[in-house]
Design a protein around this motif. Structure first.
Motif, PDB file in Angstrom:
ATOM      1  N   ILE A   1       0.895  -1.203   0.108  1.00 52.36           N
ATOM      2  CA  ILE A   1       0.055  -0.159   0.067  1.00 52.36           C
ATOM      3  C   ILE A   1       0.888   1.223  -0.027  1.00 52.36           C
ATOM      4  O   ILE A   1       1.857   1.517   0.930  1.00 52.36           O
ATOM      5  N   LEU A   2       0.503   2.123  -0.885  1.00 52.78           N
ATOM      6  CA  LEU A   2       1.385   3.498  -0.906  1.00 52.78           C
ATOM      7  C   LEU A   2       0.507   4.563  -0.183  1.00 52.78           C
ATOM      8  O   LEU A   2      -0.730   4.695  -0.307  1.00 52.78           O
ATOM      9  N   LEU A   3       0.961   5.186   0.721  1.00 62.81           N
ATOM     10  CA  LEU A   3       0.432   6.163   1.497  1.00 62.81           C
ATOM     11  C   LEU A   3       0.732   7.734   1.331  1.00 62.81           C
ATOM     12  O   LEU A   3       2.132   7.822   1.663  1.00 62.81           O
ATOM     13  N   HIS A   4       0.143   8.617   0.937  1.00 60.70           N
ATOM     14  CA  HIS A   4       0.218   9.783   0.712  1.00 60.70           C
ATOM     15  C   HIS A   4      -0.131  10.682   2.124  1.00 60.70           C
ATOM     16  O   HIS A   4      -1.368  10.554   2.435  1.00 60.70           O
ATOM     17  N   ASN A   5       0.696  11.609   2.560  1.00 60.69           N
ATOM     18  CA  ASN A   5       0.639  12.585   3.702  1.00 60.69           C
ATOM     19  C   ASN A   5       0.867  13.748   2.843  1.00 60.69           C
ATOM     20  O   ASN A   5       1.654  14.141   2.791  1.00 60.69           O
ATOM     21  N   PHE A   6      -0.212  14.708   2.925  1.00 60.58           N
ATOM     22  CA  PHE A   6      -0.313  16.122   2.431  1.00 60.58           C
ATOM     23  C   PHE A   6      -0.567  17.162   3.413  1.00 60.58           C
ATOM     24  O   PHE A   6      -1.634  16.925   4.326  1.00 60.58           O
ATOM     25  N   TYR A   7      -0.319  18.542   3.020  1.00 62.57           N
ATOM     26  CA  TYR A   7      -0.614  19.514   3.734  1.00 62.57           C
ATOM     27  C   TYR A   7      -0.686  20.649   2.534  1.00 62.57           C
ATOM     28  O   TYR A   7       0.403  21.118   2.244  1.00 62.57           O
ATOM     29  N   VAL A   8      -1.791  20.597   2.272  1.00 60.20           N
ATOM     30  CA  VAL A   8      -2.466  21.743   1.243  1.00 60.20           C
ATOM     31  C   VAL A   8      -1.935  23.132   1.613  1.00 60.20           C
ATOM     32  O   VAL A   8      -2.688  23.330   2.667  1.00 60.20           O
ATOM     33  N   PRO A   9      -1.611  23.939   0.709  1.00 60.58           N
ATOM     34  CA  PRO A   9      -1.539  25.597   1.606  1.00 60.58           C
ATOM     35  C   PRO A   9      -2.901  26.034   1.809  1.00 60.58           C
ATOM     36  O   PRO A   9      -3.955  25.688   1.063  1.00 60.58           O
ATOM     37  N   ALA A  10      -3.065  26.720   2.725  1.00 61.42           N
ATOM     38  CA  ALA A  10      -4.315  27.296   3.318  1.00 61.42           C
ATOM     39  C   ALA A  10      -4.771  28.285   2.220  1.00 61.42           C
ATOM     40  O   ALA A  10      -6.085  28.523   1.944  1.00 61.42           O
ATOM     41  N   GLY A  11      -3.932  29.191   1.568  1.00 61.71           N
ATOM     42  CA  GLY A  11      -4.658  30.105   0.390  1.00 61.71           C
ATOM     43  C   GLY A  11      -4.813  31.518   0.897  1.00 61.71           C
ATOM     44  O   GLY A  11      -5.139  32.388   0.082  1.00 61.71           O
ATOM     45  N   GLY A  12      -4.154  32.113   2.299  1.00 62.66           N
ATOM     46  CA  GLY A  12      -4.676  33.256   2.586  1.00 62.66           C
ATOM     47  C   GLY A  12      -5.899  33.718   2.776  1.00 62.66           C
ATOM     48  O   GLY A  12      -6.998  32.722   2.919  1.00 62.66           O
ATOM     49  N   ASP A  13      -6.395  35.011   2.839  1.00 67.47           N
ATOM     50  CA  ASP A  13      -7.840  35.414   3.024  1.00 67.47           C
ATOM     51  C   ASP A  13      -8.570  35.798   1.833  1.00 67.47           C
ATOM     52  O   ASP A  13      -9.735  35.794   1.925  1.00 67.47           O
ATOM     53  N   GLU A  14      -7.963  36.215   0.861  1.00 69.17           N
ATOM     54  CA  GLU A  14      -8.682  36.740  -0.192  1.00 69.17           C
ATOM     55  C   GLU A  14      -8.665  35.866  -1.311  1.00 69.17           C
ATOM     56  O   GLU A  14      -7.818  35.412  -1.924  1.00 69.17           O
TER      57      GLU A  14
ATOM     58  N   ASP B   1      -0.619  -2.358  -4.415  1.00 68.56           N
ATOM     59  CA  ASP B   1      -2.130  -3.094  -4.370  1.00 68.56           C
ATOM     60  C   ASP B   1      -3.334  -2.242  -4.031  1.00 68.56           C
ATOM     61  O   ASP B   1      -4.406  -2.343  -4.142  1.00 68.56           O
ATOM     62  N   GLY B   2      -2.745  -1.151  -3.624  1.00 67.63           N
ATOM     63  CA  GLY B   2      -3.786  -0.170  -3.292  1.00 67.63           C
ATOM     64  C   GLY B   2      -2.922   1.042  -2.784  1.00 67.63           C
ATOM     65  O   GLY B   2      -1.825   1.195  -2.564  1.00 67.63           O
ATOM     66  N   ALA B   3      -3.777   2.423  -2.507  1.00 69.60           N
ATOM     67  CA  ALA B   3      -3.077   3.619  -2.232  1.00 69.60           C
ATOM     68  C   ALA B   3      -4.257   4.368  -1.078  1.00 69.60           C
ATOM     69  O   ALA B   3      -5.278   4.036  -1.309  1.00 69.60           O
ATOM     70  N   ILE B   4      -3.630   5.106  -0.228  1.00 69.53           N
ATOM     71  CA  ILE B   4      -4.474   5.889   0.769  1.00 69.53           C
ATOM     72  C   ILE B   4      -3.746   7.377   0.599  1.00 69.53           C
ATOM     73  O   ILE B   4      -2.579   7.329   0.596  1.00 69.53           O
ATOM     74  N   LEU B   5      -4.475   8.352   0.597  1.00 70.14           N
ATOM     75  CA  LEU B   5      -4.311   9.602   0.678  1.00 70.14           C
ATOM     76  C   LEU B   5      -4.839  10.435   1.932  1.00 70.14           C
ATOM     77  O   LEU B   5      -6.208  10.210   2.242  1.00 70.14           O
ATOM     78  N   VAL B   6      -3.879  10.882   2.815  1.00 70.70           N
ATOM     79  CA  VAL B   6      -4.434  11.696   3.900  1.00 70.70           C
ATOM     80  C   VAL B   6      -4.103  13.008   4.098  1.00 70.70           C
ATOM     81  O   VAL B   6      -2.880  13.094   3.503  1.00 70.70           O
ATOM     82  N   GLY B   7      -4.495  13.787   4.816  1.00 69.92           N
ATOM     83  CA  GLY B   7      -3.870  15.007   5.131  1.00 69.92           C
ATOM     84  C   GLY B   7      -4.971  16.303   5.327  1.00 69.92           C
ATOM     85  O   GLY B   7      -6.192  16.149   5.500  1.00 69.92           O
TER      86      GLY B   7
END
Length: 268
Positions: free
Chosen positions: A104-117, A147-153
């Protein structure tokens, strides 16, 4: 084989290490994926996790900002620390592990928040966020090698109407604008990912994983958003059991504004 995977934006792993230890003592997930660790790799508290039975630790951190870490009871092998948008932020880490006879392939992500505007023409942080999500199209659930993948974050987008406390009032607020939510869902579906948090939960039911620090009483106001996500490849859906959102953790001492989310599988 029972398998549990937790994801949590901890908002400084060294500051809130006692909270992670509490999660381990209370729930003992097999794998913990942390985001916003705010810790360079050489200062990550690896030995503390070893002492708690988590002998396998992979990190991708930087001083003061961002950072992800995957901590495991099971042996894991680091696969990639991907750079997005040609910016050297520590926002992704993938590892491979074996469970139930599967790779199993496991991805751990932290996507940018993007500011206020929410305007990419005047807000470069928002432009970066949109570009980052667009580049995530390259992260596919079925890659032919596993055989499978999981993405979290912490993906910093609440895509559905009932992923926020007020769909109408948040349509112009970063994390729930149409340009974000539409791009997000297009990316998820194109990658072949299944939204496990909604798999057994109606789209009409409210789900939150984040409550702002700005609320005087977060529990009473309950103005939450679902910013944290757990996805899987279709190949793992049959083994998926449920997701537990630890809402009470928002009320722990010196908490993160996010709470842990734990997915459970039976891959026997």
């Amino acid at each position: 084989m029972p398998l549990s995977i937790a994801t949590w934006n901890i908002n400084s792993v060294r500051l809130r290490l006692p909270l992670v230890e509490r999660l381990i003592l209370d729930r003992a997930p097999d794998i913990i994926c942390l985001q916003e660790t705010k810790c360079p790799d050489e200062l990550f508290p690896v030995e503390r996790f070893h002492a708690l039975g988590y002998r396998h630790v992979e990190v991708h951190g930087q001083k003061g900002y961002h950072g992800v870490a995957t901590i495991s009871r099971l042996p894991i092998q680091a696969v990639e620390r991907r750079r997005f948008c040609e910016i050297a932020d520590s926002r992704h880490l993938s590892v491979r592990f074996e469970a139930g006879g599967r790779s199993i392939l496991l991805h751990n992500f932290y996507v940018p928040a993007g500011g206020d505007e929410p305007d990419p023409e005047i807000n470069p942080k928002f432009r970066h966020k949109l570009d980052f999500v667009s580049e995530m199209n390259a992260i596919r659930a079925e890659n032919g090698e596993d055989d499978g993948a999981i993405l979290v974050g912490d993906l910093n987008i609440a895509p559905l109407e009932h992923d926020v406390w007020s769909h109408k009032q948040l349509l112009k607020v970063v994390s729930h604008t149409p340009v974000e939510t539409e791009g997000f869902e297009t990316m998820r579906k194109a990658g072949g990912w299944v939204d496990l948090m909604r798999h057994n939960v109606s789209p009409e039911q409210k789900i939150y994983t984040w409550w702002s620090y700005r609320a005087a009483d977060w529990a009473a106001s309950d103005r939450g958003r679902r910013l944290d996500h757990i996805w899987s490849s279709q190949s793992l859906v049959a083994g998926f059991r449920d997701v537990d959102i630890l809402r009470d953790a928002r009320g722990w001492e010196r908490p993160s504004d996010h709470v842990p989310v734990i997915a459970r599988f039976d891959l026997g």
